[in-house]
Enzyme design. Structure first.
Site, PDB file in Angstrom:
ATOM      1  N   THR A  16      -9.905  11.981   6.157  1.00 26.31           N
ATOM      2  CA  THR A  16     -10.029  11.682   4.727  1.00 26.31           C
ATOM      3  C   THR A  16     -11.331  12.321   4.239  1.00 26.31           C
ATOM      4  OG1 THR A  16      -8.925   9.574   5.142  1.00 26.31           O
ATOM      5  CG2 THR A  16     -10.086   9.797   3.037  1.00 26.31           C
ATOM      6  N   LYS A  39       6.041  -0.186   7.301  1.00 29.29           N
ATOM      7  CA  LYS A  39       5.613   1.125   6.797  1.00 29.29           C
ATOM      8  C   LYS A  39       6.847   2.012   6.798  1.00 29.29           C
ATOM      9  CE  LYS A  39       2.096   4.676   7.815  1.00 29.29           C
ATOM     10  NZ  LYS A  39       0.825   4.903   8.522  1.00 29.29           N
ATOM     11  N   VAL A  94       4.056   0.987   2.240  1.00 30.16           N
ATOM     12  CA  VAL A  94       4.021  -0.208   3.084  1.00 30.16           C
ATOM     13  C   VAL A  94       4.432  -1.405   2.225  1.00 30.16           C
ATOM     14  CG1 VAL A  94       2.600  -1.681   4.547  1.00 30.16           C
ATOM     15  CG2 VAL A  94       2.215   0.785   4.546  1.00 30.16           C
ATOM     16  N   GLY A 114       0.834  -1.203   0.000  1.00 30.21           N
ATOM     17  CA  GLY A 114       0.000   0.000   0.000  1.00 30.21           C
ATOM     18  C   GLY A 114       0.863   1.245   0.000  1.00 30.21           C
ATOM     19  N   ARG A 115       0.246   2.362  -0.394  1.00 33.74           N
ATOM     20  CA  ARG A 115       0.973   3.635  -0.448  1.00 33.74           C
ATOM     21  C   ARG A 115       0.156   4.738   0.177  1.00 33.74           C
ATOM     22  NH1 ARG A 115       4.925   4.245  -4.555  1.00 33.74           N
ATOM     23  NH2 ARG A 115       4.991   2.432  -5.910  1.00 33.74           N
ATOM     24  N   GLY A 116       0.823   5.668   0.822  1.00 30.38           N
ATOM     25  CA  GLY A 116       0.152   6.856   1.335  1.00 30.38           C
ATOM     26  C   GLY A 116       0.852   8.075   0.787  1.00 30.38           C
ATOM     27  N   ASP A 148      -3.233   2.319  11.003  1.00 35.11           N
ATOM     28  CA  ASP A 148      -2.991   3.696  10.585  1.00 35.11           C
ATOM     29  C   ASP A 148      -3.365   4.729  11.656  1.00 35.11           C
ATOM     30  OD1 ASP A 148      -2.356   5.933   9.219  1.00 35.11           O
ATOM     31  OD2 ASP A 148      -3.670   5.576   7.498  1.00 35.11           O
ATOM     32  N   SER A 174       3.112  10.089   2.212  1.00 31.32           N
ATOM     33  CA  SER A 174       4.565  10.093   2.412  1.00 31.32           C
ATOM     34  C   SER A 174       5.059   8.755   2.949  1.00 31.32           C
ATOM     35  CB  SER A 174       4.955  11.217   3.368  1.00 31.32           C
ATOM     36  OG  SER A 174       4.248  11.051   4.554  1.00 31.32           O
ATOM     37  N   SER A 175       4.269   7.698   2.715  1.00 30.87           N
ATOM     38  CA  SER A 175       4.718   6.394   3.192  1.00 30.87           C
ATOM     39  C   SER A 175       4.441   5.306   2.165  1.00 30.87           C
ATOM     40  CB  SER A 175       4.006   6.046   4.503  1.00 30.87           C
ATOM     41  OG  SER A 175       2.668   5.690   4.260  1.00 30.87           O
ATOM     42  N   LYS A 187     -11.859   4.326   8.743  1.00 23.25           N
ATOM     43  CA  LYS A 187     -12.446   4.049   7.417  1.00 23.25           C
ATOM     44  C   LYS A 187     -12.052   2.629   7.033  1.00 23.25           C
ATOM     45  CE  LYS A 187      -8.485   6.168   5.082  1.00 23.25           C
ATOM     46  NZ  LYS A 187      -8.010   7.047   4.025  1.00 23.25           N
ATOM     47  N   ASP A 201      -9.112   8.862  11.697  1.00 24.47           N
ATOM     48  CA  ASP A 201      -9.086   8.410  10.295  1.00 24.47           C
ATOM     49  C   ASP A 201      -9.704   7.017  10.180  1.00 24.47           C
ATOM     50  OD1 ASP A 201      -8.619   8.928   7.625  1.00 24.47           O
ATOM     51  OD2 ASP A 201      -6.510   8.314   7.672  1.00 24.47           O
ATOM     52  N   ASN A 218      -8.483   1.535   6.509  1.00 17.89           N
ATOM     53  CA  ASN A 218      -7.566   1.447   7.652  1.00 17.89           C
ATOM     54  C   ASN A 218      -7.937   0.315   8.613  1.00 17.89           C
ATOM     55  OD1 ASN A 218      -5.880   3.466   6.792  1.00 17.89           O
ATOM     56  ND2 ASN A 218      -6.962   5.080   7.908  1.00 17.89           N
TER      57      ASN A 218
HETATM   58  P1  ADP Z   1      -1.180   5.734   5.272  1.00 20.45           P
HETATM   59  O1  ADP Z   1      -0.999   6.585   6.482  1.00 20.45           O
HETATM   60  O2  ADP Z   1      -0.224   6.092   4.187  1.00 20.45           O
HETATM   61  O3  ADP Z   1      -2.626   5.619   4.842  1.00 20.45           O
HETATM   62  P2  ADP Z   1      -1.419   3.006   6.279  1.00 20.45           P
HETATM   63  O4  ADP Z   1      -0.792   2.646   7.582  1.00 20.45           O
HETATM   64  O5  ADP Z   1      -2.900   3.157   6.251  1.00 20.45           O
HETATM   65  O6  ADP Z   1      -0.669   4.285   5.714  1.00 20.45           O
HETATM   66  O7  ADP Z   1      -0.999   1.924   5.186  1.00 20.45           O
HETATM   67  C1  ADP Z   1      -1.375   2.077   3.815  1.00 20.45           C
HETATM   68  C2  ADP Z   1      -1.919   0.775   3.270  1.00 20.45           C
HETATM   69  O8  ADP Z   1      -0.918  -0.257   3.349  1.00 20.45           O
HETATM   70  C3  ADP Z   1      -3.113   0.208   4.047  1.00 20.45           C
HETATM   71  O9  ADP Z   1      -4.313   0.809   3.660  1.00 20.45           O
HETATM   72  C4  ADP Z   1      -3.015  -1.285   3.654  1.00 20.45           C
HETATM   73  O10 ADP Z   1      -3.522  -1.519   2.376  1.00 20.45           O
HETATM   74  C5  ADP Z   1      -1.517  -1.513   3.630  1.00 20.45           C
HETATM   75  N1  ADP Z   1      -1.049  -1.994   4.965  1.00 20.45           N
HETATM   76  C6  ADP Z   1      -0.706  -1.229   6.024  1.00 20.45           C
HETATM   77  N2  ADP Z   1      -0.339  -1.968   7.085  1.00 20.45           N
HETATM   78  C7  ADP Z   1      -0.462  -3.259   6.697  1.00 20.45           C
HETATM   79  C8  ADP Z   1      -0.252  -4.532   7.359  1.00 20.45           C
HETATM   80  N3  ADP Z   1       0.165  -4.594   8.615  1.00 20.45           N
HETATM   81  N4  ADP Z   1      -0.488  -5.659   6.644  1.00 20.45           N
HETATM   82  C9  ADP Z   1      -0.924  -5.592   5.361  1.00 20.45           C
HETATM   83  N5  ADP Z   1      -1.139  -4.444   4.690  1.00 20.45           N
HETATM   84  C10 ADP Z   1      -0.924  -3.284   5.324  1.00 20.45           C
HETATM   85 MG    MG Z   2      -4.249   4.661   5.764  1.00 17.78          MG
END
Ligand code: ADP
Ligand code: MG
Length: 212
Positions: A186, A49, A34, A27-29, A167, A31-32, A151, A149, A154
């Site tokens: 969001t 992350k 995963v 996954g992507r945010g 998250d 500035s992050s 949703k 946040d 998350n």
């Molecule tokens: P952001 O703050 O960028 O939204 P998140 O912590 O929500 O970051 O992580 C972004 C996405 O990465 C999540 O929506 C999910 O799809 C994936 N992800 C995050 N943590 C995990 C995890 N522990 N296992 C599997 N997928 C994850």
């Molecule tokens: Mg998130």
């Protein structure tokens, strides 16, 4: 930069890469990123992350905000990790360029994708998910922690379809009686109190109720 400073700078990443082998992106945010990763010694899979705090694409204000909010995210995760419906933070590394937060891997991904795929859930399954979510919100609020946040993106699912809230990037632990004014979360999921507050200077501010 002195040699000591340079080494300090890289201590975090080096330690992380020595212990874990990073794999595909989950996954992507903003500035992050995963990624799935494998602990070299045990071959256990985790999710890491990686929060980018290199200044090239950020203003000094944005950079400071990310550092402050990441420090808050880590401090809250350390407090609440261990709850059956909250993601477990297993490990954490920090350098002047990146943060690495190592979580349990949630193999079934986001509740959002599960809902999109299934479209209709049985009443029993819906009840189980809602009960877990309400319990977790009650637990956070009992510690005066507001998530801000909530949703389906998350909320993550493990191999046994257990849900875990993740998250904590916008989470805060409030002092008693403290009110917030910041517009965050969001867009599609914002609580009315957050919108009212951002439009009306005389609004008294919002608190944990925005998670409901
Ligand atoms: P952001 O703050 O960028 O939204 P998140 O912590 O929500 O970051 O992580 C972004 C996405 O990465 C999540 O929506 C999910 O799809 C994936 N992800 C995050 N943590 C995990 C995890 N522990 N296992 C599997 N997928 C994850
Ligand atoms: Mg998130």
């Amino acid at each position: 930069m002195t040699r000591e400073e340079e080494m300090l700078d890289w201590e975090g990443p080096q330690e992380f890469y020595a212990k874990y082998d990073p794999k595909d992106i989950l996954g992507r945010g903003v500035s992050s990123i995963v990624r799935r990763c494998i602990e070299r010694k045990t071959e256990i899979e985790y999710a890491v992350k990686v929060i980018d705090i290199t200044s090239e694409h950020l203003t000094p204000e944005e950079l400071e905000e990310i550092c402050t909010s990441t420090a808050q995210e880590i401090s809250i995760l350390k407090q609440v990790s261990g709850h059956p419906h909250i993601i477990s933070l297993n490990d954490c590394y920090e350098s002047s360029s990146f943060y690495f937060l190592v979580f349990d891997l949630m193999k079934r991904g986001e509740l959002f994708d599960y809902l999109t795929e299934k479209v209709t859930l049985s009443e029993k399954e819906t009840r189980n998910i809602m009960r877990a979510l309400l319990e977790v919100v009650k637990f956070l609020h009992s510690k005066n922690i507001v998530h801000r946040d909530l949703k389906p993106e998350n909320v993550l699912l493990d191999d046994n379809m257990n849900i875990k809230l993740s998250d904590f990037g916008f989470s805060l632990q409030l002092e008693q009686g403290k009110k917030l004014r910041e517009l965050c979360g969001t867009p599609g999921y914002l609580a009315p109190e957050i919108l009212f507050c951002s439009m009306d200077e005389t609004h008294p501010g919002y608190s944990i109720e925005v998670d409901l």
